[in-house]
Design a protein around this motif. Structure first.
Motif, PDB file in Angstrom:
ATOM      1  N   GLN A 186     109.125  -7.924  78.152  1.00  0.00           N
ATOM      2  CA  GLN A 186     109.229  -6.617  77.496  1.00  0.00           C
ATOM      3  C   GLN A 186     108.375  -6.593  76.227  1.00  0.00           C
ATOM      4  OE1 GLN A 186     112.979  -5.669  75.672  1.00  0.00           O
ATOM      5  NE2 GLN A 186     112.753  -3.479  76.078  1.00  0.00           N
ATOM      6  N   SER A 202     105.375   4.090  81.836  1.00  0.00           N
ATOM      7  CA  SER A 202     106.222   3.815  82.994  1.00  0.00           C
ATOM      8  C   SER A 202     106.412   2.309  83.212  1.00  0.00           C
ATOM      9  CB  SER A 202     105.621   4.446  84.255  1.00  0.00           C
ATOM     10  OG  SER A 202     104.319   3.929  84.498  1.00  0.00           O
ATOM     11  N   LEU A 249     109.074   1.255  80.839  1.00  0.00           N
ATOM     12  CA  LEU A 249     110.384   1.739  81.276  1.00  0.00           C
ATOM     13  C   LEU A 249     110.937   0.917  82.433  1.00  0.00           C
ATOM     14  CD1 LEU A 249     109.813   5.602  81.088  1.00  0.00           C
ATOM     15  CD2 LEU A 249     111.182   4.190  79.545  1.00  0.00           C
ATOM     16  N   LYS A 250     110.076   0.454  83.317  1.00  0.00           N
ATOM     17  CA  LYS A 250     110.525  -0.369  84.437  1.00  0.00           C
ATOM     18  C   LYS A 250     111.158  -1.665  83.949  1.00  0.00           C
ATOM     19  CE  LYS A 250     107.144   1.422  87.768  1.00  0.00           C
ATOM     20  NZ  LYS A 250     105.917   1.128  88.544  1.00  0.00           N
ATOM     21  N   LYS A 300     112.553  -2.080  80.999  1.00  0.00           N
ATOM     22  CA  LYS A 300     113.820  -1.737  80.345  1.00  0.00           C
ATOM     23  C   LYS A 300     114.918  -1.445  81.371  1.00  0.00           C
ATOM     24  CE  LYS A 300     111.906  -0.014  75.998  1.00  0.00           C
ATOM     25  NZ  LYS A 300     111.777   1.149  75.074  1.00  0.00           N
ATOM     26  N   LEU A 301     114.536  -0.781  82.447  1.00  0.00           N
ATOM     27  CA  LEU A 301     115.521  -0.513  83.509  1.00  0.00           C
ATOM     28  C   LEU A 301     116.039  -1.809  84.126  1.00  0.00           C
ATOM     29  CD1 LEU A 301     113.855   2.528  85.333  1.00  0.00           C
ATOM     30  CD2 LEU A 301     116.017   2.526  84.066  1.00  0.00           C
ATOM     31  N   GLU A 302     115.130  -2.772  84.297  1.00  0.00           N
ATOM     32  CA  GLU A 302     115.550  -4.055  84.844  1.00  0.00           C
ATOM     33  C   GLU A 302     116.492  -4.771  83.883  1.00  0.00           C
ATOM     34  OE1 GLU A 302     115.817  -6.726  87.919  1.00  0.00           O
ATOM     35  OE2 GLU A 302     114.803  -4.773  87.885  1.00  0.00           O
ATOM     36  N   ASN A 332     118.514  -3.232  81.852  1.00  0.00           N
ATOM     37  CA  ASN A 332     119.794  -2.525  81.958  1.00  0.00           C
ATOM     38  C   ASN A 332     120.603  -3.031  83.148  1.00  0.00           C
ATOM     39  OD1 ASN A 332     119.235  -0.946  79.749  1.00  0.00           O
ATOM     40  ND2 ASN A 332     118.375   0.747  80.936  1.00  0.00           N
ATOM     41  N   LYS A 333     119.903  -3.318  84.261  1.00  0.00           N
ATOM     42  CA  LYS A 333     120.594  -3.887  85.427  1.00  0.00           C
ATOM     43  C   LYS A 333     121.225  -5.232  85.082  1.00  0.00           C
ATOM     44  CE  LYS A 333     117.661  -1.751  88.983  1.00  0.00           C
ATOM     45  NZ  LYS A 333     116.706  -2.052  90.093  1.00  0.00           N
ATOM     46  N   SER A 364     105.222  -3.655  88.096  1.00  0.00           N
ATOM     47  CA  SER A 364     106.243  -3.482  89.136  1.00  0.00           C
ATOM     48  C   SER A 364     106.258  -4.664  90.094  1.00  0.00           C
ATOM     49  CB  SER A 364     105.979  -2.191  89.917  1.00  0.00           C
ATOM     50  OG  SER A 364     106.070  -1.072  89.093  1.00  0.00           O
TER      51      SER A 364
END
Length: 448
Positions: free
Chosen positions: A191, A206, A209-210, A212-214, A216-217, A409
Motif C-alpha cells: 500500500q 483504482s 483502492l484495490k 485498500k479493499l484487500e 479491509n478483507k 490487480s
C-alpha cells in the motif's frame, strides 16, 4: 496414553495458574483426564465392582451366626399338683394286683417350674459343595471388574482423542493467525509503495483502492479468526476442566508429520486391541457363567458346621457342643430349571451373534480410519505442492510488478492465492494430526 497417572499433581506440570498458561499436548491430556466427569464416573463404577468382587470372595469362608432367646412367664409353665395316695405294692403277679393287701403311702406333691428360659447359640457353617456357584460367582465378579476396567480405558481413549482434536484445531488457527498478520504486513508495505506511485502520478487511484479493499478483507478475516480462536479456547478450557482466560493458549506448531505407514496396524491385531471387542467377549463369558450359576441351583448342596449352645432353665445352666452336616438335593425343580438353562443358552447365542456383528463393524471402522488417514496425508502433499507453486507465482509477479510488467490487480491476486495456499496447507496438516488420533483410537491406541 495409558501411562498417564490420573491423579498426578498439577504443580509438577504447571508452574503458573492454569488459566494463564500456554500448555503442551501432554499437559492438556492430563488435565482432561483429571477433570472429566465421565472418567470419574467410570472410576467409581470400577471401584464398586471391586467391592462386589471382595464381597463374593467372602463366600469361601464359613458363615458364622449368633442367636439368643430369653423367655419370662407370668406363671409357671410346669405346674403339677398330686394328692396324697396309697399305691398297691406289686408282687410281680398281675392277678394279685386288684386284691393287694399291702400299700405304699405317697404324700401329696407340688411341682412348679419353668417360668424362664435363657438360650444362646453360635453356629459356623462351611459350604463344601454348592453346585459351583461360589467359584462361578467369584469368576463373575472378577469379570465385572475387568469389564468396568475396559469401559474406563475406552472412556480414557475417547477423551484423549477429543483432546487432540481440540488441541490441533487450536494450533492450526494460531498458525493461520500468524500467516494472516504476515499477509497484512505485506499488503501494508505494498500500500505504501502504491501510495507513492499514485502520489507521483504513475498509477491510477483504482490500483490504490484495490489494495485498500484487500486490507479491509483482512480486517474482516481477522475478526472472524479471532472470534473462532476465542470460542475454541473456551470449549477447550471447558473440556480440560480449567477456568477460561484470554491469555490461555496452546504451545505447539505442526512442523512435520509422519506417513500413514508409521501408524499402520493389521486389522485383526487392531481388533483385539479394541476395548469394545474385549467387552463383547467378556459378555459371552458372563452369560456362560450365568448358565453355570443357574445349573448350580439344581445340583446337590453339601455343608458342614458346628454349634455351641448355652441353656439356662430349670434353675440350671448347661453348655453343649454340636456338629452337623447337611445335604440338599433338588428334585422337583429340575423341570423348571431345564427351561432356565435353555434360556441361558439362547442368551449366549445372542451374545455370540452380537460379537460377530460388532466385530465386522469395528473392522470397517478401522479400515475407514486408515483410508481417511492416507487421503489426509495425500492432501498434505497436494497442499504443499500448491503452496510451492503459489509462492513461485507470487515471486514472479512481484518481479514483474517491480519491472512495471504487471498490474496491481494481478499482484494482489497472486498474493491472495499464496495466502489461501498457506491456509490450506495448515488445514491439511492439522486435519492429518486429528486423523492420526482417530486412527490410533480405532486400533486401540491413544498416543503416537
Amino acid at each position: 496414553m495409558k501411562n498417564i497417572i490420573l491423579h498426578i499433581s498439577l504443580a509438577l506440570i504447571l508452574s503458573v495458574p492454569l488459566s494463564a498458561q500456554n500448555i503442551k499436548l501432554d499437559s492438556a491430556k492430563v488435565l482432561s483426564l483429571e477433570n472429566n466427569k465421565r472418567i470419574k464416573d467410570a472410576l467409581f463404577k470400577l471401584k464398586a465392582s471391586e467391592k462386589v468382587k471382595e464381597s463374593a470372595f467372602t463366600n469361601f469362608f464359613p458363615k458364622v451366626e449368633a442367636s439368643g432367646f430369653a423367655l419370662r412367664s407370668s406363671d409357671y409353665l410346669l405346674d403339677i399338683q398330686t394328692p396324697e395316695m396309697n399305691l398297691p405294692i406289686y408282687d410281680g403277679n398281675p392277678a394279685n394286683l386288684p386284691n393287694a393287701t399291702l400299700f405304699a403311702y405317697v404324700p401329696s406333691l407340688s411341682i412348679q417350674s419353668l417360668d424362664y428360659v435363657n438360650t444362646a447359640m453360635i453356629t459356623a457353617t462351611l459350604p463344601i459343595y454348592a453346585g459351583g456357584r461360589i467359584r462361578n460367582g467369584n469368576n463373575l465378579a472378577q469379570l465385572g471388574v475387568e469389564i468396568n476396567q475396559d469401559q474406563l480405558n475406552l472412556s480414557i481413549d475417547q477423551i484423549l482423542t477429543t483432546t487432540e482434536g481440540y488441541y490441533w484445531s487450536l494450533v492450526a488457527l494460531n498458525e493461520k493467525k500468524i500467516t494472516l498478520y504476515n499477509y497484512e504486513k505485506l499488503l501494508l508495505r505494498l500500500q505504501k509503495e502504491v501510495q507513492d506511485y499514485y502520489d507521483a502520478g504513475m498509477i491510477n487511484k483504482s490500483d490504490l483502492l484495490k489494495v485498500k479493499l484487500e486490507l479491509n478483507k483482512i480486517e474482516v478475516n481477522k475478526l472472524k479468526l479471532n472470534n473462532g480462536i476465542e470460542m475454541l479456547k473456551r470449549v477447550f478450557c471447558q473440556h480440560i476442566g480449567i477456568r477460561y482466560n484470554q491469555s490461555f493458549n496452546v504451545n505447539d506448531s505442526i512442523v512435520s508429520v509422519l506417513p500413514p505407514e508409521s501408524y499402520f496396524l493389521a486389522t485383526d491385531s487392531a481388533l483385539k486391541n479394541r476395548n469394545e471387542y474385549k467387552m463383547l467377549n467378556k459378555v459371552i463369558e458372563a452369560e456362560e457363567l450365568q448358565k453355570k450359576m443357574a445349573l448350580g441351583e439344581y445340583l446337590p448342596q453339601l455343608a458342614v458346621g458346628a454349634s455351641g449352645l448355652y441353656l439356662d432353665a430349670f434353675e440350671q445352666n448347661n453348655s453343649y457342643g454340636l456338629a452337623f452336616a447337611t445335604l440338599s438335593i433338588p428334585i422337583s425343580d429340575w423341570w423348571g430349571g431345564s427351561k432356565k438353562l435353555q434360556e441361558q443358552d439362547i442368551k449366549i447365542k445372542i451374545a455370540q451373534n452380537n460379537l460377530e456383528d460388532k466385530s465386522e463393524l469395528l473392522k470397517l471402522q478401522i479400515t475407514k480410519a486408515y483410508k481417511d488417514l492416507t487421503i489426509s496425508y495425500k492432501q498434505i502433499e497436494i497442499a504443499k505442492k500448491s503452496l510451492k507453486q503459489s509462492l513461485e507465482y507470487q515471486k514472479e509477479l512481484e518481479d514483474n510488478y517491480d519491472a512495471g510488467l504487471t498490474s496491481t490487480s494481478d499482484l494482489l491476486e497472486a498474493k491472495a492465492l499464496a495466502q489461501q495456499a498457506k491456509d490450506e496447507f495448515i488445514d491439511a496438516k492439522s486435519q492429518y494430526k486429528i486423523k492420526v488420533a482417530t486412527y490410533l483410537l480405532s486400533v486401540g491406541k491413544t498416543t503416537e
